[in-house]
Design a protein around this motif. Structure first.
Motif, PDB file in Angstrom:
ATOM      1  N   GLU A  80       0.838  -1.198   0.000  1.00 41.41           N
ATOM      2  CA  GLU A  80       0.000   0.000   0.000  1.00 41.41           C
ATOM      3  C   GLU A  80       0.876   1.252   0.000  1.00 41.41           C
ATOM      4  O   GLU A  80       1.969   1.246   0.556  1.00 41.41           O
ATOM      5  CB  GLU A  80      -0.898   0.022   1.252  1.00 41.41           C
ATOM      6  N   ARG A  81       0.377   2.321  -0.599  1.00 38.63           N
ATOM      7  CA  ARG A  81       1.079   3.609  -0.620  1.00 38.63           C
ATOM      8  C   ARG A  81       0.722   4.393   0.637  1.00 38.63           C
ATOM      9  O   ARG A  81      -0.432   4.425   1.051  1.00 38.63           O
ATOM     10  CB  ARG A  81       0.688   4.434  -1.846  1.00 38.63           C
ATOM     11  N   GLU A  82       1.720   5.012   1.216  1.00 44.21           N
ATOM     12  CA  GLU A  82       1.504   5.876   2.371  1.00 44.21           C
ATOM     13  C   GLU A  82       1.138   7.272   1.869  1.00 44.21           C
ATOM     14  O   GLU A  82       1.484   7.631   0.740  1.00 44.21           O
ATOM     15  CB  GLU A  82       2.787   5.917   3.219  1.00 44.21           C
ATOM     16  N   ILE A  83       0.446   8.063   2.677  1.00 44.95           N
ATOM     17  CA  ILE A  83       0.150   9.438   2.270  1.00 44.95           C
ATOM     18  C   ILE A  83       1.473  10.215   2.259  1.00 44.95           C
ATOM     19  O   ILE A  83       2.412   9.872   2.982  1.00 44.95           O
ATOM     20  CB  ILE A  83      -0.931  10.092   3.159  1.00 44.95           C
ATOM     21  N   PRO A  84       1.572  11.275   1.462  1.00 40.06           N
ATOM     22  CA  PRO A  84       2.880  11.886   1.184  1.00 40.06           C
ATOM     23  C   PRO A  84       3.525  12.688   2.303  1.00 40.06           C
ATOM     24  O   PRO A  84       4.595  13.239   2.099  1.00 40.06           O
ATOM     25  CB  PRO A  84       2.589  12.776  -0.033  1.00 40.06           C
ATOM     26  N   ILE A  85       2.958  12.750   3.485  1.00 36.91           N
ATOM     27  CA  ILE A  85       3.603  13.495   4.571  1.00 36.91           C
ATOM     28  C   ILE A  85       4.639  12.657   5.323  1.00 36.91           C
ATOM     29  O   ILE A  85       5.389  13.179   6.132  1.00 36.91           O
ATOM     30  CB  ILE A  85       2.561  14.066   5.559  1.00 36.91           C
ATOM     31  N   TYR A  86       4.682  11.342   5.036  1.00 37.28           N
ATOM     32  CA  TYR A  86       5.587  10.453   5.769  1.00 37.28           C
ATOM     33  C   TYR A  86       6.821  10.111   4.952  1.00 37.28           C
ATOM     34  O   TYR A  86       6.781  10.062   3.722  1.00 37.28           O
ATOM     35  CB  TYR A  86       4.863   9.152   6.138  1.00 37.28           C
ATOM     36  N   ARG A  87       7.921   9.843   5.649  1.00 38.82           N
ATOM     37  CA  ARG A  87       9.156   9.415   4.982  1.00 38.82           C
ATOM     38  C   ARG A  87       8.959   8.062   4.303  1.00 38.82           C
ATOM     39  O   ARG A  87       9.462   7.831   3.215  1.00 38.82           O
ATOM     40  CB  ARG A  87      10.296   9.334   5.992  1.00 38.82           C
ATOM     41  N   LEU A  88       8.237   7.175   4.976  1.00 36.87           N
ATOM     42  CA  LEU A  88       7.961   5.859   4.414  1.00 36.87           C
ATOM     43  C   LEU A  88       6.974   6.022   3.262  1.00 36.87           C
ATOM     44  O   LEU A  88       5.913   6.616   3.432  1.00 36.87           O
ATOM     45  CB  LEU A  88       7.368   4.946   5.494  1.00 36.87           C
ATOM     46  N   LYS A  89       7.325   5.533   2.093  1.00 37.33           N
ATOM     47  CA  LYS A  89       6.478   5.725   0.905  1.00 37.33           C
ATOM     48  C   LYS A  89       5.446   4.614   0.734  1.00 37.33           C
ATOM     49  O   LYS A  89       4.390   4.832   0.154  1.00 37.33           O
ATOM     50  CB  LYS A  89       7.341   5.809  -0.364  1.00 37.33           C
ATOM     51  N   GLU A  90       5.774   3.416   1.205  1.00 32.38           N
ATOM     52  CA  GLU A  90       4.869   2.285   1.053  1.00 32.38           C
ATOM     53  C   GLU A  90       5.088   1.301   2.194  1.00 32.38           C
ATOM     54  O   GLU A  90       6.117   1.332   2.862  1.00 32.38           O
ATOM     55  CB  GLU A  90       5.076   1.592  -0.294  1.00 32.38           C
ATOM     56  N   TYR A  91       4.109   0.431   2.385  1.00 33.38           N
ATOM     57  CA  TYR A  91       4.191  -0.578   3.433  1.00 33.38           C
ATOM     58  C   TYR A  91       3.402  -1.798   3.000  1.00 33.38           C
ATOM     59  O   TYR A  91       2.487  -1.716   2.176  1.00 33.38           O
ATOM     60  CB  TYR A  91       3.670  -0.036   4.777  1.00 33.38           C
ATOM     61  N   GLY A  92       3.743  -2.944   3.562  1.00 35.42           N
ATOM     62  CA  GLY A  92       2.959  -4.145   3.343  1.00 35.42           C
ATOM     63  C   GLY A  92       1.790  -4.139   4.311  1.00 35.42           C
ATOM     64  O   GLY A  92       1.912  -3.657   5.446  1.00 35.42           O
ATOM     65  N   PHE A  93       0.653  -4.644   3.867  1.00 34.30           N
ATOM     66  CA  PHE A  93      -0.509  -4.723   4.744  1.00 34.30           C
ATOM     67  C   PHE A  93      -1.080  -6.129   4.666  1.00 34.30           C
ATOM     68  O   PHE A  93      -1.416  -6.605   3.578  1.00 34.30           O
ATOM     69  CB  PHE A  93      -1.591  -3.706   4.357  1.00 34.30           C
ATOM     70  N   LEU A  94      -1.149  -6.797   5.810  1.00 35.70           N
ATOM     71  CA  LEU A  94      -1.766  -8.127   5.880  1.00 35.70           C
ATOM     72  C   LEU A  94      -3.259  -7.926   6.110  1.00 35.70           C
ATOM     73  O   LEU A  94      -3.675  -7.444   7.161  1.00 35.70           O
ATOM     74  CB  LEU A  94      -1.161  -8.961   7.005  1.00 35.70           C
ATOM     75  N   HIS A  95      -4.047  -8.284   5.112  1.00 38.63           N
ATOM     76  CA  HIS A  95      -5.494  -8.085   5.177  1.00 38.63           C
ATOM     77  C   HIS A  95      -6.191  -9.195   5.965  1.00 38.63           C
ATOM     78  O   HIS A  95      -7.024  -8.917   6.810  1.00 38.63           O
ATOM     79  CB  HIS A  95      -6.088  -8.036   3.767  1.00 38.63           C
ATOM     80  N   ASP A  96      -5.878 -10.431   5.620  1.00 33.67           N
ATOM     81  CA  ASP A  96      -6.616 -11.554   6.190  1.00 33.67           C
ATOM     82  C   ASP A  96      -5.697 -12.744   6.415  1.00 33.67           C
ATOM     83  O   ASP A  96      -4.782 -12.996   5.626  1.00 33.67           O
ATOM     84  CB  ASP A  96      -7.752 -12.002   5.248  1.00 33.67           C
ATOM     85  N   LEU A  97      -5.998 -13.470   7.476  1.00 33.65           N
ATOM     86  CA  LEU A  97      -5.302 -14.714   7.805  1.00 33.65           C
ATOM     87  C   LEU A  97      -6.345 -15.668   8.361  1.00 33.65           C
ATOM     88  O   LEU A  97      -7.152 -15.283   9.223  1.00 33.65           O
ATOM     89  CB  LEU A  97      -4.221 -14.451   8.863  1.00 33.65           C
ATOM     90  N   TRP A  98      -6.334 -16.893   7.881  1.00 35.51           N
ATOM     91  CA  TRP A  98      -7.272 -17.894   8.382  1.00 35.51           C
ATOM     92  C   TRP A  98      -6.625 -19.269   8.290  1.00 35.51           C
ATOM     93  O   TRP A  98      -5.974 -19.594   7.299  1.00 35.51           O
ATOM     94  CB  TRP A  98      -8.558 -17.905   7.552  1.00 35.51           C
TER      95      TRP A  98
END
Length: 163
Positions: A80-98
């Motif tokens: 996912e893209r981070e909003i532009p005010i942060y140094r980090l530009k993108e991050y992984g996001f774990l949506h679901d685990l089962w």
């Protein structure tokens, strides 16, 4: 128990969809205001999961038994893209685990999460985020054991009637 954790293929999605439905029902039972799903979630998730199975910036893994071959768990994450005010530009996001109940407490979820972490790392992702339901203490223990830490507390206020 012999299980293989592997990258999901689009043809695995029909076996994953019943687990998606169980996950949604569980979350809705915990907090129907937060997890108020539209009807036919599996049908709506179908195409999205198939796309994630071949998307280079997604992590979609399944746990499959050896004999007979049966998918008994999954994890899905995206970059996912981070909003532009942060140094980090993108991050992984774990949506679901089962993991299906009869295969829990065998380390399956931990193996899937750790492999997902490795896949994100291979993509150059520097941070992975996830949300857990307030009621889901076992998930928080699992994620903590995998190296995750709590960073925020989400709060919810229902405004009935919209005004």
């Amino acid at each position: 128990m012999k299980l293989e954790i592997r990258a999901a293929k689009p043809e695995d999605v029909p076996a994953v969809l019943p687990m998606v439905e169980k996950l949604c029902k569980l979350h809705e039972s915990w907090d129907p205001a937060k997890y108020s799903f539209l009807p036919d979630v599996p049908q709506m998730y179908d195409q999205w999961l198939k796309e994630r199975a071949s998307h280079r910036r997604s992590v979609f893994l399944v746990a499959e038994t050896a004999a007979p071959r049966k998918i008994v768990g999954f994890v899905i994450g995206t970059v996912e893209r981070e909003i532009p005010i942060y140094r980090l530009k993108e991050y992984g996001f774990l949506h679901d685990l089962w993991v299906e109940p009869e295969y829990r407490h065998e380390g399956v979820a931990r193996q899937m999460v750790m492999l997902a972490v490795e896949k994100f790392k291979q993509m150059g992702v520097e941070q992975i985020r996830l949300d857990t339901a307030a009621e889901n203490e076992s998930a928080r223990r699992l994620f903590a054991a995998c190296g995750f830490r709590q960073s925020v507390r989400e709060m919810l206020l229902e405004l009935k009637g919209g005004g």
